[in-house]
Motif scaffolding. Structure first.
Motif, PDB file in Angstrom:
ATOM      1  N   GLN A 618       0.836  -1.196   0.000  1.00 49.38           N
ATOM      2  CA  GLN A 618       0.000   0.000   0.000  1.00 49.38           C
ATOM      3  C   GLN A 618       0.877   1.255   0.000  1.00 49.38           C
ATOM      4  N   LYS A 644      -4.780  10.082  -1.315  1.00 47.80           N
ATOM      5  CA  LYS A 644      -5.014   8.943  -2.207  1.00 47.80           C
ATOM      6  C   LYS A 644      -4.171   7.769  -1.728  1.00 47.80           C
ATOM      7  N   GLU A 646      -3.206   3.766  -2.735  1.00 49.04           N
ATOM      8  CA  GLU A 646      -3.241   2.699  -3.736  1.00 49.04           C
ATOM      9  C   GLU A 646      -2.795   1.382  -3.116  1.00 49.04           C
ATOM     10  N   SER A 667      -7.942   1.266  -5.112  1.00 47.48           N
ATOM     11  CA  SER A 667      -7.493   2.450  -4.389  1.00 47.48           C
ATOM     12  C   SER A 667      -8.698   3.202  -3.857  1.00 47.48           C
TER      13      SER A 667
END
Length: 840
Positions: A618, A644, A646, A667
């Protein structure tokens, strides 16, 4: 005109004359030697008893008797004649103690920890301890300076400490020091917002928070804008839209994987020790890794301080204690412990907690759905403890050893006329750390730290219908070693570098007796990390910045991740300040949920390591801008942010709709803002916070790929007012937020021949919100001084209006009548609690 010039001359000359007079001061031993030569006499004296005295020599015109009386007047010495030639000089208070004292807050009278005490003209430097106590390891005639970031500096004469006991020295607090603290009181007393955006919580100094009888570490987090829990528990904390496992929890450097007692309703950290909690939502220091959301660093390490301290606390769930005792003149040991008595006494608080935790689990469902009467008996308790050893090796080096243990136990016994079953669930976390710190001088510091953490969850379940036995285990063992060095070139500039190596192994085990099945997996990852960080402040502290970088090398995935960190602030004027925070972070561990009813439907999550296939590494990016207005008793902050993340796995998100059994990766993206209004009016402290989140998934393997996050709380408001007067405090507050997102069914298909193949057809994912959540909480406290002891009575009511909030809703097929039924999870009901605390 002459008078003005003369006055100016006197004012100009006065400090010079004072300085000149001060320069005439000489060590007392030299003065006695000169008098001895002048009168041909000898003084029997102990130099160690005279070293702290530096005075102006007596007037040469005085007689011997007058000179000796002068010395007695300006010191605490006595001089007596043995005969005409010999005089005895002795100390009427003795030197059986070092130069010591207690640093106290001038306004509150509380001890001041971590104040820097140094001797002018010497490299000796030390810090005040847990009650503000300090003890200087050497005798000196030089002035002693005292400095603390939150207080005005003070210079004292060593003679002021040369008394029969350790005197009290009061420091004047600086309400707002522009170059260190943004807000001295953030929400309540004991929460401070620092210059680089981090929040520092000190439970011992806490004011009052509605709904709490004591300063619960993690429950306090939920009062902060941008931090929420979708189900009221501290084992499911979401910071700016992230999941709980994306937060890093450290206790004295030890990673804590079990973050709740009573399955998340209570923090596992005893609040009695002198702890300091630092929370980073963004702009995290580069010395922290393994987290794509927040970092919570809890430390109970305090400088060694002579003295005895003991505290006891009991409420309607558990009892706890903390004590600190000295082993010798340079070391102490601190011990704390807490245990629930829920296995021997059912209080109204416990009954309310039990109803909240066990609703709609396999513990209660069996009794509701069985055709036969079911007799159920449960046994539940928890405990935690901590140990700490501090040793001040010398003025430069300190050694600290820590240990912690957290344990939860649940046993369920259920019987019908024809069958019976037992259920066991054990969750525990143990760890230890050792730290060696060296303050070589004011510019150079270094540390070496090592720690390990062991976490284990074991669940054993017997099905009463068919005698099927299932066993599940999730075990983690973490070892960590780190070294670091800090160089402070000046008050404006500093550099820190470090290296860390971490090894984590995870074991997962599943076993079923009928049909016979067993699966065991073990994964190991070694992470090597290099850290560099630079801090800079302008001359007038109106601009400050911290720039860092962390480079992680993960052995299991073979990836190298670079993580830049930034914190930049500008003081616009006396009232306004602006901050820019940014960071990139990575994480190699996450929690997954195989099935929603794993671990009895209570503790469902298990930790796994990233393998770059079904569980990716991550990585998160985050940026925010904060504007703060702080003037007199008014504090306003507004902070928009973008985040953000992902590499999230779908089986870590707790889906209970059409995606529950479909594993994929994706995500989530969050943008929002946080607002805080805080105002003191007379004896009332008031605050109002608001948080807005727009939080959406993007899973390429799903149809549709984009939809609202399961942890999305679009709008949240928290407000409270606390009244403080003398030893009385009362506070009332409320929480409101939009309901959890759910997916409604669109139809169903029942397979009567094989009910296991029955399916529910769902509408657009997460397109429905439950009713808004609203809760009112109340707290009060009263303190008494009984001799040298402090006694307090604390009370709280959670959900004062007994509002029935729906926390979650999911759907399942009822096999008895072949239709869909909705299952609601409700919030905790009206819950009173009462606590007593005694500090000796």
């Amino acid at each position: 005109m002459f008078n003005k010039r003369f006055l100016f001359f006197i004012l100009f000359l006065f400090p010079i004359l004072c300085a000149a007079q001060d320069d005439r001061k000489k060590p007392l031993s030299e003065i006695l030697d000169a008098i001895g030569r002048e009168y041909n006499i000898s003084f029997n004296k102990i130099d160690e008893e005279l070293i702290v005295y530096r005075i102006s020599p007596p007037d040469s015109k005085l007689s011997l008797s007058e000179k000796l009386k002068y010395i007695e007047k300006h010191t605490r010495l006595r001089i007596e004649a043995v005969n005409d030639k010999y005089y005895s000089v002795f100390n009427d208070v003795g030197m059986d103690k070092p130069l010591c004292g207690y640093l106290l807050d001038k306004e509150t009278g509380q001890g001041i920890e971590n104040a820097q005490i140094s001797i002018e003209g010497s490299t000796t430097s030390l810090a005040s301890g847990i009650n503000g106590f300090f003890s200087i390891p050497e005798l000196t005639p030089n002035l002693i300076s005292i400095n603390h970031l939150g207080y005005e500096p003070k210079i004292i004469n060593p003679q002021d400490l040369y008394v029969s006991d350790c005197p009290k020295i009061f420091l004047t607090p600086i309400i707002l020091q522009l170059n260190e603290v943004i807000a001295e009181r953030y929400l309540t007393l004991g929460i401070t917002k620092k210059e680089f955006g981090e929040l520092v919580l000190k439970p011992r100094k806490f004011g009052l928070l509605p709904g709490l009888t004591e300063p619960d570490v993690l429950q306090t987090m939920l009062q902060i804008p941008g931090i929420a829990s979708i189900d009221e528990t501290v084992s499911n904390i979401s910071v700016r839209g992230g999941t709980h496992d994306q937060n890093l929890f450290l206790w004295n450097g030890i990673r804590i994987y079990q973050t709740g007692h009573f399955f998340g309703l209570i923090s596992p950290f005893n609040p009695l020790p002198s702890t300091s909690i630092t929370i980073y939502k963004n702009g995290t220091s580069a010395f922290y890794g393994e987290s794509v959301s927040s970092t919570v660093d809890i430390t109970s390490s305090t400088p060694f301080a002579p003295g005895f301290y003991t505290a006891f606390n009991a409420d309607m769930i558990s009892a706890s204690f903390f004590t600190k005792v000295n082993i010798d003149t340079k070391s102490d040991i601190q011990v704390s412990g807490r245990r629930s008595y829920t296995d021997v006494l059912e209080t109204p608080t416990y009954k309310s907690y039990r109803e909240r935790v066990f609703q709609n689990t396999t513990i209660t469902d069996l009794a509701q759905n069985s055709d036969l009467p079911v007799k159920s008996d449960d046994n539940f308790y928890f405990y935690d403890f901590s140990l700490q050893y501090n040793r001040q090796i010398d003025s430069l080096h300190t050694l600290t050893v820590n240990g912690i243990g957290i344990h939860n136990f649940l046993e369920i016994k259920q019987k019908t006329p024809v069958a019976q079953r037992e259920v066991h669930l054990i969750q525990q976390n143990f760890g230890a750390s050792i730290a060696f710190n060296s303050d070589w001088n004011l510019k150079h510091k270094s540390f070496v730290k090592g720690n390990f953490s062991w976490y284990d969850v074991e669940a054993e379940n017997e099905a009463i219908e068919n005698y099927q036995e299932t066993f599940q285990k999730n075990r983690i063992f973490t070892k960590d070693l780190s070294v670091g060095y800090t160089f402070s070139g000046s008050q404006q500039f500093g550099v820190a570098v470090g290296y860390e190596i971490n090894e984590t192994s995870i074991i997962n085990l599943d076993r079923i007796n009928d049909p016979e099945f067993s699966k065991r997996s073990k994964e190991v990852n070694v992470t090597n990390s290099g850290v560099a960080e630079v801090q800079f402040k302008s001359k007038y502290s109106d601009i400050y910045t911290k720039v860092g970088v962390r480079v992680n090398s993960y052995s299991k995935t073979g990836k190298i991740i670079t993580e830049p960190r930034l914190s930049l602030g500008k003081l616009l004027n006396e009232k306004f300040r602006i901050e820019l925070l940014g960071e990139r972070k990575s994480q190699s561990m996450s929690q997954i949920i195989d099935l929603q009813q794993d671990f009895l439907g209570i503790e469902k999550r298990r930790w796994v390591l990233a393998n770059d296939t079904e569980t990716p590494l991550q990585i998160s990016w985050q940026s925010s801008v904060a504007l703060t207005y702080n003037y007199k008793d008014l504090l306003l902050t507004i902070e928009p942010f973008y985040k953000k993340t992902e590499g999230i796995s779908s089986n870590s998100q707790g889906f209970q709709n059409q995606f529950e059994f479909l594993d994929t990766t994706g995500s989530y993206t969050v943008f929002g803002g946080e607002f805080l209004f805080q105002k003191k009016i007379w004896r009332f402290y008031n605050w109002l916070s608001y948080t807005y989140n727009n939080n959406e998934y993007n899973f390429i393997g799903y149809v549709p790929p984009q939809f609202r996050n399961n942890y999305s709380i679009s709008n949240a408001i928290s407000a409270a007012t606390v009244y403080e007067w003398n030893n009385y405090k009362i506070g009332i507050g409320c929480k409101w937020h939009t309901g959890k997102v759910v997916t409604e069914p669109d139809g169903y298909n029942i397979d009567t021949e094989n009910p296991a193949n029955s399916i529910i057809e769902y509408k657009y994912p997460n397109s429905k919100e439950l009713n808004d959540y609203f809760q009112v909480n109340l707290s009060f406290s009263k303190n008494w001084k009984i001799g040298k002891s402090d006694f307090s009575l604390n009370g709280a009511v959670t959900n004062l209006l007994n509002r029935q909030n729906i926390l979650n809703r999911y759907y399942r097929i009822n096999k008895q009548n072949n239709n869909i039924e909705s299952v609601n999870i409700y919030s905790i009901g009206f819950t009173p609690n009462l606590g007593l605390k005694l500090i000796l």
